[in-house]
Design an enzyme around this catalytic site. Structure first.
Site, PDB file in Angstrom:
ATOM      1  N   HIS A 288       0.835  -1.210   0.000  1.00  0.00           N
ATOM      2  CA  HIS A 288       0.000   0.000   0.000  1.00  0.00           C
ATOM      3  C   HIS A 288       0.866   1.256   0.000  1.00  0.00           C
ATOM      4  O   HIS A 288       0.694   2.142  -0.855  1.00  0.00           O
ATOM      5  CB  HIS A 288      -0.899  -0.018   1.237  1.00  0.00           C
ATOM      6  CG  HIS A 288      -1.724   1.213   1.418  1.00  0.00           C
ATOM      7  ND1 HIS A 288      -3.052   1.288   1.069  1.00  0.00           N
ATOM      8  CD2 HIS A 288      -1.415   2.450   1.917  1.00  0.00           C
ATOM      9  CE1 HIS A 288      -3.521   2.490   1.334  1.00  0.00           C
ATOM     10  NE2 HIS A 288      -2.542   3.226   1.864  1.00  0.00           N
ATOM     11  N   GLU A 289       1.790   1.348   0.948  1.00  0.00           N
ATOM     12  CA  GLU A 289       2.605   2.560   1.055  1.00  0.00           C
ATOM     13  C   GLU A 289       3.525   2.719  -0.151  1.00  0.00           C
ATOM     14  O   GLU A 289       3.811   3.844  -0.574  1.00  0.00           O
ATOM     15  CB  GLU A 289       3.409   2.546   2.359  1.00  0.00           C
ATOM     16  CG  GLU A 289       2.571   2.508   3.638  1.00  0.00           C
ATOM     17  CD  GLU A 289       1.613   3.688   3.775  1.00  0.00           C
ATOM     18  OE1 GLU A 289       1.817   4.725   3.111  1.00  0.00           O
ATOM     19  OE2 GLU A 289       0.638   3.571   4.558  1.00  0.00           O
TER      20      GLU A 289
ATOM     21  N   HIS B 299       1.755   4.553  -2.864  1.00  0.00           N
ATOM     22  CA  HIS B 299       1.871   6.000  -2.665  1.00  0.00           C
ATOM     23  C   HIS B 299       3.238   6.503  -3.116  1.00  0.00           C
ATOM     24  O   HIS B 299       3.365   7.511  -3.815  1.00  0.00           O
ATOM     25  CB  HIS B 299       1.710   6.343  -1.177  1.00  0.00           C
ATOM     26  CG  HIS B 299       0.305   6.398  -0.684  1.00  0.00           C
ATOM     27  ND1 HIS B 299      -0.663   7.202  -1.244  1.00  0.00           N
ATOM     28  CD2 HIS B 299      -0.294   5.754   0.355  1.00  0.00           C
ATOM     29  CE1 HIS B 299      -1.800   7.053  -0.569  1.00  0.00           C
ATOM     30  NE2 HIS B 299      -1.600   6.179   0.394  1.00  0.00           N
TER      31      HIS B 299
ATOM     32  N   GLU C 188      -4.802   7.872  -2.962  1.00  0.00           N
ATOM     33  CA  GLU C 188      -5.264   6.631  -2.348  1.00  0.00           C
ATOM     34  C   GLU C 188      -5.646   5.597  -3.395  1.00  0.00           C
ATOM     35  O   GLU C 188      -5.533   4.393  -3.150  1.00  0.00           O
ATOM     36  CB  GLU C 188      -6.441   6.901  -1.408  1.00  0.00           C
ATOM     37  CG  GLU C 188      -6.076   7.608  -0.119  1.00  0.00           C
ATOM     38  CD  GLU C 188      -5.063   6.852   0.728  1.00  0.00           C
ATOM     39  OE1 GLU C 188      -5.001   5.601   0.641  1.00  0.00           O
ATOM     40  OE2 GLU C 188      -4.327   7.498   1.491  1.00  0.00           O
TER      41      GLU C 188
END
Length: 500
Positions: A262-263, A266, A294
Site C-alpha cells: 500500500h505505502e 503511494h 489513495e
C-alpha cells in the site's frame, strides 16, 4: 517582483521557497513519528509551529498576490497554468487564515500526537480527549475563516479532494455501504481457514521480504527510505527523498505485507510525479488529490496485492523468507488473505469491509464538526456505529476510537479520500485491463514483470502530477467520473468469484 522578472518566474520562485519549507516540515514530522525522543515534543512543536507560520506568511504575502495578478496572462504551458490554479487556491485560503492560527494548529497537532500515542498505549480516552477538542475547535475556526458561507466540514473535505462535499458523499456512501453490507452477509458465511495469518514470524525476515516486494514494484532506493512507526504513512521529504513506514508484530502475518504494498503504491506516485523536469520541485509535481493518491495505494494493495496472479509469482519468494507458511497452499493463502471478517482495526481490514470503516469515520467526523455529539459521548457513538455499520462491537477504545492517528494530526475530512480512492482504483483497474489486455496483465503479474503496470500508471496518472484537477484527471483516464455502480460490480464479481 524583482526588476526584469516576469510574474510567472516570480510565482515559481515563491512556490519553490514554500516547497522547500514544506519538505523541512515533513522531515521534522517524519522524525516525530519514527525516532524522536518523548521529551523533545515541546521543542518540536515550536519548530513545526514556526515553519507553518512562515509558510502561511509567504503564501498570503503581497509578493504572492502581485505575482498572481499578472501570472495568469503569462502562463502558456499546462504546467504553468496548473501552478497559477494551485496558487490562486493557496493564496485565497492563506490570506484568510492568520499565521498565528496556523502556528497554533501546528503546535496543537504535535501535542495531540503524543497524547494519542499515550492514550492508545494505556487505552484511556480521557488522555486524548482535550487535545481532540482543541484541534476540532481550531479546525472549525480555520474553516469558517476560509469559507464562512459553507458548512465547515464541506470546507475540510474540499481541502483533500477538491469538489467533495456531504451532498455528493452522503448518497454515494449510502449506496456503497448498503451494497457492501449485503455482500458481507452473503460471503462471510463461507468457512475460510485464515488461521495461518495469526502465526508468529521472524520480524527481520519479514522486513527483508517487504523490502524485496517494494523493490520489485519499482521503489527507487536511491530516492527513498523506509522506517517504522506506530501508524504507517508515506511522505515526501524532497523530490529525491520519499519516505514510507511500516509496523510489525501486529498479530496478523499479512498486515505488514499489505502495508508495504500500500505505502509503496503511494511512494511510486510521489517518486514519478516529481521526475518530469517541468514539474520537479514544484507544487505541480505532486499528486492530483488525496483521493487519486489513495487510488494508487489501494490499487496495489487490493487489485494487485490480493490477486491470485500476483501471488502465483510472489508466493515462492515469501516462503523463502517465511517458511512457517510452507504447509499453506497458494490457493489457501489467496483465499485466506481475502477472507471477509468484520473486525475492529481499519488498517487490517479486508478489502470489502474496509469501506465500512471509512463510512463509520465519515459519520463520526460530521457529528464532531457540527456539534451534534459531545466529546465525552464519542467513544460510545463509535461503538454504536461500529456495531451498526461493521457488525462488530469494539472491546476497548484502543481497537475503537483510539486506533487512528489522523484526528491527532487535525486531518478532518481526510478519511473519505480512502473510499474515494477505492472507487477510483476500480475504475483505473478496469481501464488498465482494457488498455493492456487482461491476458498480458495476468502474465505480467505471474512473471513479476510489474513494469507493464507501472508504465501504464506513469503515462496515465503519475507523470501528470497535479496538472489536472482530480475530477478532470479521472475523466481523462476513464472517460467517466465517480462511478459507484462500477465499484460495487467490481466487488460483487471478485468476492462471489472467490467464495460462492
Amino acid at each position: 517582483m524583482k526588476e526584469g522578472e516576469s510574474a510567472i518566474e516570480a510565482l515559481r520562485h515563491i512556490d519553490e521557497k514554500v516547497m522547500r519549507l514544506s519538505q523541512i516540515q515533513a522531515m521534522l514530522e517524519w522524525d516525530l513519528e519514527t525516532e524522536m525522543p518523548e521529551a523533545a515534543v515541546e521543542e518540536r512543536s515550536e519548530q513545526l509551529s514556526l515553519i507553518s507560520q512562515i509558510i502561511n506568511e509567504i503564501s498570503s504575502s503581497y509578493e504572492a498576490e502581485e505575482a498572481l495578478g499578472f501570472a495568469e496572462n503569462e502562463a502558456k504551458s499546462d504546467e504553468d497554468k496548473a501552478l497559477v490554479r494551485i496558487w490562486d487556491r493557496k493564496f485565497y485560503y492563506s490570506s484568510r487564515v492568520p499565521s498565528s492560527l496556523e502556528a497554533e494548529i501546528s503546535s496543537a497537532r504535535s501535542f495531540a500526537h503524543r497524547a494519542w500515542l499515550k492514550a492508545r498505549e494505556e487505552d484511556d480516552w480521557s488522555i486524548f480527549r482535550p487535545s481532540l477538542e482543541r484541534l476540532v475547535s481550531l479546525s472549525i475556526e480555520k474553516a469558517k475563516l476560509m469559507e464562512g458561507n459553507k458548512d465547515p466540514y464541506d470546507t475540510m473535505l474540499d481541502q483533500y479532494e477538491k469538489g467533495a462535499s456531504t451532498e455528493i458523499l452522503d448518497p454515494a456512501f449510502k449506496m456503497v455501504g448498503e451494497a457492501i453490507q449485503d455482500l458481507v452477509l452473503e460471503v462471510s458465511e463461507m468457512q475460510v481457514d485464515d488461521s495461518f495469518l495469526s502465526r508468529s514470524y521472524d520480524t527481520e525476515r519479514m522486513k527483508a521480504f517487504c523490502r524485496e516486494v517494494v523493490t520489485e514494484m519499482g521503489f527507487d532506493w536511491k530516492r527513498g527510505r523506509v522506517g517504522v512507526s506506530a501508524h504507517p504513512f508515506t511522505t515526501t521529504l524532497g523530490s529525491d527523498d520519499v519516505g514510507i513506514t511500516n509496523r510489525f508484530n501486529e498479530g496478523n502475518l499479512f498486515a505488514p505485507i499489505s502495508t508495504a504494498i500500500h505505502e509503496c503504491g503511494h511512494a511510486l506516485y510521489c517518486q514519478h510525479a516529481s521526475l518530469p523536469a517541468s514539474l520537479r520541485g514544484t507544487s505541480v509535481g505532486e499528486g492530483a488529490s488525496m483521493g487519486v493518491h489513495e487510488s494508487q495505494s489501494r490499487f496495489w494493495e487490493n487489485m494487485i496485492g490480493r490477486s491470485h496472479d500476483f501471488w502465483e509469482g510472489m508466493y515462492p519468494v515469501l516462503l523463502k523468507y517465511i517458511p512457517e507458511l510452507s504447509d499453506v497452499s497458494l490457493d489457501a493463502f489467496v483465499q485466506g488473505i481475502n477472507a471477509v471478517r468484520p473486525s475492529p482495526i481499519r488498517v487490517d481490514a479486508d478489502e470489502l469491509t474496509y469501506n465500512l470503516h471509512i463510512i463509520l469515520r465519515y459519520e463520526m467526523e460530521k457529528a464532531m464538526i457540527n456539534g451534534s455529539v459531545s466529546f465525552g459521548e464519542l467513544p460510545a457513538m463509535w461503538n454504536e456505529l461500529s456495531k451498526k455499520i461493521l457488525f462488530y462491537t469494539p472491546e476497548n477504545d484502543r481497537e475503537g476510537i483510539l486506533q487512528d492517528c489522523h484526528w491527532a494530526g487535525g486531518d478532518f475530512g481526510y478519511f473519505p479520500s480512502y473510499a474515494l480512492g477505492n472507487i477510483y482504483a476500480s475504475e483505473f483497474y478496469e481501464t488498465m485491463k482494457r488498455d493492456v489486455g487482461e491476458d498480458k496483465l495476468s502474465e505480467a503479474l505471474r512473471s513479476r514483470s510489474y513494469s507493464v503496470i507501472t508504465e501504464w500508471q506513469n503515462e496515465k496518472i503519475w507523470s501528470q502530477g497535479a496538472i489536472y484537477e482530480p475530477v478532470d484527471l479521472v475523466w481523462k483516464v476513464n472517460g467517466k467520473g465517480l462511478d459507484v455502480v462500477s465499484f460495487i460490480k467490481y466487488l460483487e464479481a471478485k468476492y462471489r468469484g472467490l467464495f460462492l
